[in-house]
Design an enzyme around this catalytic site. Structure first.
Site, PDB file in Angstrom:
ATOM      1  N   SER A  38       2.609 -25.566  57.536  1.00 28.93           N
ATOM      2  CA  SER A  38       2.090 -26.500  56.750  1.00 28.93           C
ATOM      3  C   SER A  38       3.310 -27.347  56.258  1.00 28.93           C
ATOM      4  O   SER A  38       2.760 -28.713  56.022  1.00 28.93           O
ATOM      5  CB  SER A  38       1.576 -25.784  55.179  1.00 28.93           C
ATOM      6  OG  SER A  38       2.566 -24.911  54.800  1.00 28.93           O
ATOM      7  N   CYS A  87      -4.230 -11.867  53.593  1.00 34.11           N
ATOM      8  CA  CYS A  87      -4.221 -13.080  52.764  1.00 34.11           C
ATOM      9  C   CYS A  87      -3.833 -12.709  51.381  1.00 34.11           C
ATOM     10  O   CYS A  87      -4.509 -11.783  50.746  1.00 34.11           O
ATOM     11  CB  CYS A  87      -5.494 -13.746  52.864  1.00 34.11           C
ATOM     12  SG  CYS A  87      -5.610 -15.080  51.815  1.00 34.11           S
ATOM     13  N   VAL A 100       6.266 -22.674  57.651  1.00 29.88           N
ATOM     14  CA  VAL A 100       6.698 -24.043  58.641  1.00 29.88           C
ATOM     15  C   VAL A 100       5.373 -24.649  59.139  1.00 29.88           C
ATOM     16  O   VAL A 100       5.499 -26.006  59.126  1.00 29.88           O
ATOM     17  CB  VAL A 100       7.294 -23.513  60.200  1.00 29.88           C
ATOM     18  CG1 VAL A 100       6.566 -22.513  60.959  1.00 29.88           C
ATOM     19  CG2 VAL A 100       8.045 -24.751  60.817  1.00 29.88           C
ATOM     20  N   CYS A 120     -11.427 -15.055  52.055  1.00 29.19           N
ATOM     21  CA  CYS A 120     -10.643 -15.715  51.212  1.00 29.19           C
ATOM     22  C   CYS A 120     -10.647 -17.444  51.595  1.00 29.19           C
ATOM     23  O   CYS A 120     -10.663 -18.203  50.689  1.00 29.19           O
ATOM     24  CB  CYS A 120      -9.058 -15.448  51.535  1.00 29.19           C
ATOM     25  SG  CYS A 120      -7.729 -16.377  50.677  1.00 29.19           S
ATOM     26  N   GLY A 138      -2.625 -26.043  57.211  1.00 29.88           N
ATOM     27  CA  GLY A 138      -1.861 -25.574  58.579  1.00 29.88           C
ATOM     28  C   GLY A 138      -2.753 -24.574  59.465  1.00 29.88           C
ATOM     29  O   GLY A 138      -1.965 -23.954  60.332  1.00 29.88           O
ATOM     30  N   SER A 149       2.162 -23.384  51.992  1.00 29.86           N
ATOM     31  CA  SER A 149       2.465 -22.057  51.703  1.00 29.86           C
ATOM     32  C   SER A 149       3.776 -21.832  51.872  1.00 29.86           C
ATOM     33  O   SER A 149       4.150 -20.862  51.071  1.00 29.86           O
ATOM     34  CB  SER A 149       1.587 -21.207  52.727  1.00 29.86           C
ATOM     35  OG  SER A 149       2.157 -21.570  54.312  1.00 29.86           O
ATOM     36  N   GLY A 150       4.527 -22.688  52.065  1.00 27.61           N
ATOM     37  CA  GLY A 150       6.177 -22.449  52.153  1.00 27.61           C
ATOM     38  C   GLY A 150       6.314 -22.015  53.607  1.00 27.61           C
ATOM     39  O   GLY A 150       7.613 -22.022  53.718  1.00 27.61           O
TER      40      GLY A 150
END
Length: 360
Positions: A13, A192, A11, A97, A120, A8-9
């Protein structure tokens, strides 16, 4: 083993990638699921995320793809959310989601080509008697099993949660130790894929405004006006615009567009001990296929580090009742009540809360 890694960008993941490499997994493929705005335009907040994901991929020399599930998200998850809100209920888009997008459409189109899919999420998997169960995370404050409570057994069986056995502080430490470019990045908040969109602005755009009275439940006295019952949920305290509080939303009349409130931090009107459930969903299997009459459980009725003790009884096919050992604040029809074993070690499933707090 080939692994699709959803990043996702953030920490969490990113550390998933680091841990998988430490464990000797080299056949990794990183994916970012992109969802645009509801007006069809791109979400500028996603650009930062994608840039960060690209840095992580380059750092480890791994393939990285941005995949779009824009139409699928708005036609399924947000259609569900808007329909639920319109009915006066409280939706949980994050739950849907996970079920329909991350582990639904993504798995069908990309994830199924890999042996496993890693994320994550703060959760674990437990193997027992040849079956896989959804286990809670080591860090109970960060535990996200309640967001996974509607996924299917086949989805669960394909998932890996590499950080689920670690406390958040350890995840941050690993990110710092590894020199991650996003080690200090804040955790994402909000619904989400809505990104930086304000929730009320989103609801207003789709449902508009419909002014109506805010009424004190005990006295019937009108205290003010709201802009539409769909902006308010049972148990809500902030955003009412009333003085002399605190005031809590305790009931809604959808037909007459009335929001009822009660005053005081300890007002009994905001609490209950009985939760009626419908649409029960078991993750691995029904733990009580024969008799379910007052069995001991732990449960959550909202995202929280607290697991409440109670009992579960099946009153009809698909209909259950939770009787809590403690007072429960803000029992909101439409939300999911998530069922755990008494030790809160295994997430067993969930049901949709029904009740009399919302009058149709």
């Amino acid at each position: 083993m080939s692994i699709a890694v959803l990043i996702s960008g953030g920490v969490d993941s990113a550390v998933v990638v680091e841990l998988l490499r430490r464990q000797g997994h080299d056949d990794l493929h990183l994916f970012y699921i992109r969802i645009g705005m509801d007006n069809g335009e791109g979400d500028c907040s996603a650009e930062e995320d994608i840039e960060m994901c690209s840095l992580i991929a380059k750092r480890y020399g791994l393939p990285f793809d941005v995949v779009s599930l824009h139409e699928e998200y708005w036609e399924n998850v947000m259609e569900y959310a808007l329909r639920t809100v319109r009915e006066g209920l409280t939706p949980n888009p994050d739950v849907m989601c996970n079920k329909m997008i991350k582990f639904g459409f993504f798995e069908e189109r990309w994830g199924h080509s890999f042996d496993r899919t890693a994320t994550g999420h703060y959760a674990t998997t437990i193997e027992s008697d040849g079956k896989i169960w959804l286990g809670t995370a080591a860090d109970k404050v960060k535990d996200q099993t309640d967001f996974l409570c509607r996924i299917t057994y086949s989805q669960l069986s394909h998932l890996m949660f590499p950080i689920g056995s670690l406390p958040k502080a350890e995840v941050r430490r690993i990110a710092l130790e590894s020199g991650m470019p996003n080690a200090f990045r804040r955790d994402s908040q909000g619904i989400c894929f809505l990104g930086k969109i304000n929730y009320n602005d989103f609801i207003r755009r789709h449902l508009g405004e419909r002014p109506g009275p805010i009424v004190e439940l005990e006295t019937g006295r009108k205290l003010g006006e709201h802009r539409g019952f769909w902006f308010h949920t049972i148990g809500q305290r902030k955003g009412l615009g009333l003085s002399g509080g605190p005031w809590y939303v305790v009931k809604k009349n959808v037909h007459d567009n009335v929001v009822y409130v009660s005053r005081g931090y300890d007002t009994e009107m905001q609490y209950g001990r009985t939760l009626h459930l419908d649409e029960m969903h078991w993750l691995t299997e029904d733990p009580w296929p024969q008799t379910c009459d007052g069995v001991e459980i732990a449960f959550k009725n909202r995202h929280s580090p607290e697991f409440l003790p109670g009992t579960l009884t099946r009153v009809a096919h698909g209909e259950y009742v939770i009787r809590s050992a403690e007072k429960v604040q803000g029992i909101a029809p439409g939300q999911f009540a998530v069922i755990y074993d008494p030790a809160a070690r295994i997430c067993l499933g969930s049901g949709v809360i029904t009740g009399r707090n919302v009058m149709i």
